[in-house]
Design a protein around this motif. Sequence first.
Motif, PDB file in Angstrom:
ATOM      1  N   THR A 102       0.831  -1.208   0.000  1.00  0.00           N
ATOM      2  CA  THR A 102       0.000   0.000   0.000  1.00  0.00           C
ATOM      3  C   THR A 102       0.864   1.254   0.000  1.00  0.00           C
ATOM      4  O   THR A 102       0.611   2.198  -0.753  1.00  0.00           O
ATOM      5  CB  THR A 102      -0.930   0.000   1.239  1.00  0.00           C
ATOM      6  OG1 THR A 102      -1.550  -1.268   1.291  1.00  0.00           O
ATOM      7  CG2 THR A 102      -1.968   1.067   1.169  1.00  0.00           C
ATOM      8  N   SER A 103       1.912   1.271   0.817  1.00  0.00           N
ATOM      9  CA  SER A 103       2.714   2.497   0.883  1.00  0.00           C
ATOM     10  C   SER A 103       3.600   2.633  -0.356  1.00  0.00           C
ATOM     11  O   SER A 103       3.794   3.743  -0.858  1.00  0.00           O
ATOM     12  CB  SER A 103       3.514   2.563   2.187  1.00  0.00           C
ATOM     13  OG  SER A 103       4.551   1.645   2.150  1.00  0.00           O
TER      14      SER A 103
ATOM     15  N   ASN B  95      -3.994   6.410  -2.608  1.00  0.00           N
ATOM     16  CA  ASN B  95      -3.938   5.807  -1.279  1.00  0.00           C
ATOM     17  C   ASN B  95      -4.980   4.689  -1.159  1.00  0.00           C
ATOM     18  O   ASN B  95      -6.160   4.938  -0.945  1.00  0.00           O
ATOM     19  CB  ASN B  95      -4.197   6.897  -0.228  1.00  0.00           C
ATOM     20  CG  ASN B  95      -3.997   6.350   1.166  1.00  0.00           C
ATOM     21  OD1 ASN B  95      -3.719   5.161   1.343  1.00  0.00           O
ATOM     22  ND2 ASN B  95      -4.149   7.203   2.157  1.00  0.00           N
TER      23      ASN B  95
ATOM     24  N   GLN C 278      -5.544   2.789   1.126  1.00  0.00           N
ATOM     25  CA  GLN C 278      -6.169   2.701   2.454  1.00  0.00           C
ATOM     26  C   GLN C 278      -7.486   3.459   2.543  1.00  0.00           C
ATOM     27  O   GLN C 278      -8.264   3.238   3.452  1.00  0.00           O
ATOM     28  CB  GLN C 278      -5.212   3.215   3.525  1.00  0.00           C
ATOM     29  CG  GLN C 278      -4.261   2.118   3.936  1.00  0.00           C
ATOM     30  CD  GLN C 278      -3.178   2.621   4.861  1.00  0.00           C
ATOM     31  OE1 GLN C 278      -2.966   3.822   4.991  1.00  0.00           O
ATOM     32  NE2 GLN C 278      -2.489   1.700   5.475  1.00  0.00           N
ATOM     33  N   SER C 279      -7.706   4.350   1.595  1.00  0.00           N
ATOM     34  CA  SER C 279      -8.961   5.098   1.608  1.00  0.00           C
ATOM     35  C   SER C 279     -10.088   4.355   0.901  1.00  0.00           C
ATOM     36  O   SER C 279     -11.210   4.828   0.852  1.00  0.00           O
ATOM     37  CB  SER C 279      -8.775   6.447   0.924  1.00  0.00           C
ATOM     38  OG  SER C 279      -7.835   7.210   1.630  1.00  0.00           O
TER      39      SER C 279
ATOM     40  N   ARG D 173     -11.585  -1.977   2.216  1.00  0.00           N
ATOM     41  CA  ARG D 173     -10.530  -2.971   2.177  1.00  0.00           C
ATOM     42  C   ARG D 173     -10.912  -4.330   1.537  1.00  0.00           C
ATOM     43  O   ARG D 173     -10.179  -4.810   0.670  1.00  0.00           O
ATOM     44  CB  ARG D 173     -10.003  -3.189   3.601  1.00  0.00           C
ATOM     45  CG  ARG D 173      -8.781  -4.048   3.595  1.00  0.00           C
ATOM     46  CD  ARG D 173      -8.069  -4.035   4.901  1.00  0.00           C
ATOM     47  NE  ARG D 173      -6.960  -4.958   4.770  1.00  0.00           N
ATOM     48  CZ  ARG D 173      -5.826  -4.819   5.353  1.00  0.00           C
ATOM     49  NH1 ARG D 173      -5.606  -3.798   6.135  1.00  0.00           N
ATOM     50  NH2 ARG D 173      -4.875  -5.706   5.171  1.00  0.00           N
TER      51      ARG D 173
ATOM     52  N   THR E 204     -13.691   4.311   2.104  1.00  0.00           N
ATOM     53  CA  THR E 204     -13.993   4.037   3.513  1.00  0.00           C
ATOM     54  C   THR E 204     -14.816   5.214   4.049  1.00  0.00           C
ATOM     55  O   THR E 204     -14.839   6.293   3.441  1.00  0.00           O
ATOM     56  CB  THR E 204     -12.702   3.956   4.342  1.00  0.00           C
ATOM     57  OG1 THR E 204     -12.034   5.220   4.215  1.00  0.00           O
ATOM     58  CG2 THR E 204     -11.779   2.834   3.881  1.00  0.00           C
TER      59      THR E 204
END
Length: 256
Positions: free
Chosen positions: A4-5, A14, A16-17, A20, A205
């Motif tokens: 992810t990073s 990103n 993470q947004s 998931r 998210t």
Amino acid sequence: MEFTSQFYDFTGINLQSYKRPQMERRLTFLRDKLGFRDFTSFFTAMRQDPAILHQLLDRMTINVSEFFRNPERWNALVSKLAQSEIVQEGQRLEAWSAACSTGEEPYTLAMILDNNFPGLDYHIFATDIDKTVLNSARQGRYRDAQLKGVPERYRHKYFESSSSTWTVQRALWRKVTFQEHNLLRDDYPKSLDLIICRNVLIYFTEEAKHYVVTRLANSLRDGGFLFVGSTEQFLRSETFGLVQVGPFLYQKRNAP
Ligand SMILES: C[S@@+](CC[C@H](N)C(=O)[O-])C[C@H]1O[C@@H](n2cnc3c(N)ncnc32)[C@H](O)[C@@H]1O
């Protein structure tokens, strides 16, 4: 997750947004389909081969769009606009179609404005995170099947046809400017009269959705409208300075 990073550093996106389970399912499916053992080798290959990155973006962002998607909601938007001072003579309407995919949404808006408010001075800023869909949107060329939602009278008024291809007429095409924009990273335009942001918030998210809606609300001028997609309505809209004026429509009301 390391992937992810690294992916964020490389693309500015990103993961993470995004929700998931959906995202993981899509990433794992593609990794396995292309035959990579793990995410590290998948990422290394992606850096070297833009075709892999494109496949991943395609899978991740789901670019499905349609002209006049949910026509009754567009009709509701027209009624609200007709009652507002935004479309009065001498005004200029500034609109943003955020996450516009292959262009059906901003061109639908252009047809609707042109047809319902003749002589209105307007401009539509249309953006998406994905360069590939933007290139196609800029061409403004669609196949027969893609035009199924376009009413007959609009087809002939706003498209030029040759064999089974329909091209958006130049005068309408000129009203729309396409540009790359990441809703989770880039600056937002300001003082807008209308924002259409449909069928993208569902991938985010709750936290990312909150961030995006806050910024969209800040981009509207007082009295401006925000038009969202199915299942994208939000509770407590007043916390964003928005009042719900239709099932999928909000209006900005600055505190007195
Ligand atoms: C399902 S399409 C929606 C198209 C159109 N708004 C509609 O409702 O017909 C979702 C679009 O969101 C875009 N997208 C996904 N993440 C984004 C982000 N962070 N910023 C801007 N666009 C994004 C995708 O590239 C894709 O074109």
